[in-house]
Enzyme design. Sequence first.
Site, PDB file in Angstrom:
ATOM      1  N   ARG A 225       0.860  -1.194   0.000  1.00  0.00           N
ATOM      2  CA  ARG A 225       0.000   0.000   0.000  1.00  0.00           C
ATOM      3  C   ARG A 225       0.891   1.237   0.000  1.00  0.00           C
ATOM      4  O   ARG A 225       1.924   1.269   0.690  1.00  0.00           O
ATOM      5  CB  ARG A 225      -0.907   0.035   1.233  1.00  0.00           C
ATOM      6  CG  ARG A 225      -2.103  -0.906   1.185  1.00  0.00           C
ATOM      7  CD  ARG A 225      -3.149  -0.514   0.132  1.00  0.00           C
ATOM      8  NE  ARG A 225      -4.294  -1.423   0.149  1.00  0.00           N
ATOM      9  CZ  ARG A 225      -4.428  -2.502  -0.625  1.00  0.00           C
ATOM     10  NH1 ARG A 225      -3.496  -2.814  -1.507  1.00  0.00           N
ATOM     11  NH2 ARG A 225      -5.505  -3.262  -0.533  1.00  0.00           N
ATOM     12  N   GLU A 254      -4.024   7.265  -4.471  1.00  0.00           N
ATOM     13  CA  GLU A 254      -4.370   6.729  -5.802  1.00  0.00           C
ATOM     14  C   GLU A 254      -5.672   7.332  -6.313  1.00  0.00           C
ATOM     15  O   GLU A 254      -6.583   7.543  -5.519  1.00  0.00           O
ATOM     16  CB  GLU A 254      -4.498   5.204  -5.714  1.00  0.00           C
ATOM     17  CG  GLU A 254      -3.174   4.566  -5.387  1.00  0.00           C
ATOM     18  CD  GLU A 254      -3.265   3.050  -5.232  1.00  0.00           C
ATOM     19  OE1 GLU A 254      -4.327   2.466  -5.482  1.00  0.00           O
ATOM     20  OE2 GLU A 254      -2.241   2.458  -4.859  1.00  0.00           O
ATOM     21  N   HIS A 272      -1.342   0.027  -9.726  1.00  0.00           N
ATOM     22  CA  HIS A 272      -1.963  -0.908  -8.765  1.00  0.00           C
ATOM     23  C   HIS A 272      -2.525  -2.153  -9.489  1.00  0.00           C
ATOM     24  O   HIS A 272      -3.735  -2.403  -9.461  1.00  0.00           O
ATOM     25  CB  HIS A 272      -3.069  -0.200  -7.949  1.00  0.00           C
ATOM     26  CG  HIS A 272      -3.366  -0.899  -6.654  1.00  0.00           C
ATOM     27  ND1 HIS A 272      -3.719  -0.241  -5.510  1.00  0.00           N
ATOM     28  CD2 HIS A 272      -3.357  -2.220  -6.325  1.00  0.00           C
ATOM     29  CE1 HIS A 272      -3.917  -1.115  -4.534  1.00  0.00           C
ATOM     30  NE2 HIS A 272      -3.692  -2.328  -5.006  1.00  0.00           N
TER      31      HIS A 272
END
Length: 306
Positions: A225, A254, A272
């Site tokens: 993360r 993000e 991602h």
Amino acid sequence: MHALRASVQITTRPADTPPTEAELAELVPGHDAVLCQLTEPMSRMVLEAGAAAGLRLVSQVAVGLDNVDLAACADLGIAVAHTPGVLTDATADLTMALLLAAARRLPEAERYLRAGRWDVWSLDLMAGLELRGAVLGIVGLGRIGQAVAARARGFGMRICYASPRRAPSDVEASLQAEWLPLDTLLARADVISLHVPLSADTHHLLSRARLGSVKDGAILVNTSRGGLIEEATLADALQTGPLAFAALDVFEEEPRVHPSLLDRHDVLLVPHIGSATRATRLRMAQLATDAVLDFAAGRPLQHPAR
Ligand code: NAP
């Protein structure tokens, strides 16, 4: 969706943009369960609004639960399910792809060739890091951390790891992994790979100070993360060293990437895609759907959040 429609009434929201917290607080009440993704802010405010009108389950299509306020769920009696295990191999594979690309300078080498700068073979052209014998420091030796370590052993890397608790002796033995304090690992590893969940405890685990204390020339890989790294200071750490390269699948805000990283050549950035194989994404959707159906039928959840 087919499986759900056959058994329960569902409301859907178009998925072109993630909902805001305020929108969710309006949408969720009146539903017994929510099936969500990491883009949905399942905050205390949203959960309280839902619980007041019947919400009893959050089923997340991911293993990481940092977008779900787990303490609020516990307070409000809302069960939480997620999708561990089925995405371990895909995420470990992407971690290795980033690690290999960084070690062997693939982004730089490709840019060099496409720019027409390759005019002769030479002994030191794009010389990178030899993986055999290099030290891989795994931060968080859970499912994905272990799967990355096993792959890296196949490349002859030496494994060390940092974790609050020591791994079982059979895991340590099979990976020949050495348990180290985080700061010792950072000083020793040629490649650092992050696999801890994001929580209040691990937020900015790699702070500016820690980014400045890595081994000279180290490569940092993050498929866990974004919030684990103090992203705003990463460009400085790369500029001044000792960190040499960062390969990132995940970011603090993000889909925004800190602008200081976007035009640097010592970072590799992907959007991602850790678990993004067709088979894995299907298995994740299946597990999250099964949780809703199990809950509706009064069966125990197969993968409750710990
Ligand atoms: P996991 O099996 O729960 O492993 C996490 C490990 O981190 C556990 O061994 C845990 O130790 C350890 N840990 C917790 N706090 C730590 C700390 N402060 N320092 C060092 N280690 C710590 O989870 P997983 O399935 O491997 O997934 C890991 C993370 O990967 C997820 O939380 C998610 O955020 C991320 N992920 C990303 C993608 C992607 O698409 N990029 C895909 C899947 C997962 P204990 O068990 O002792 O607490």
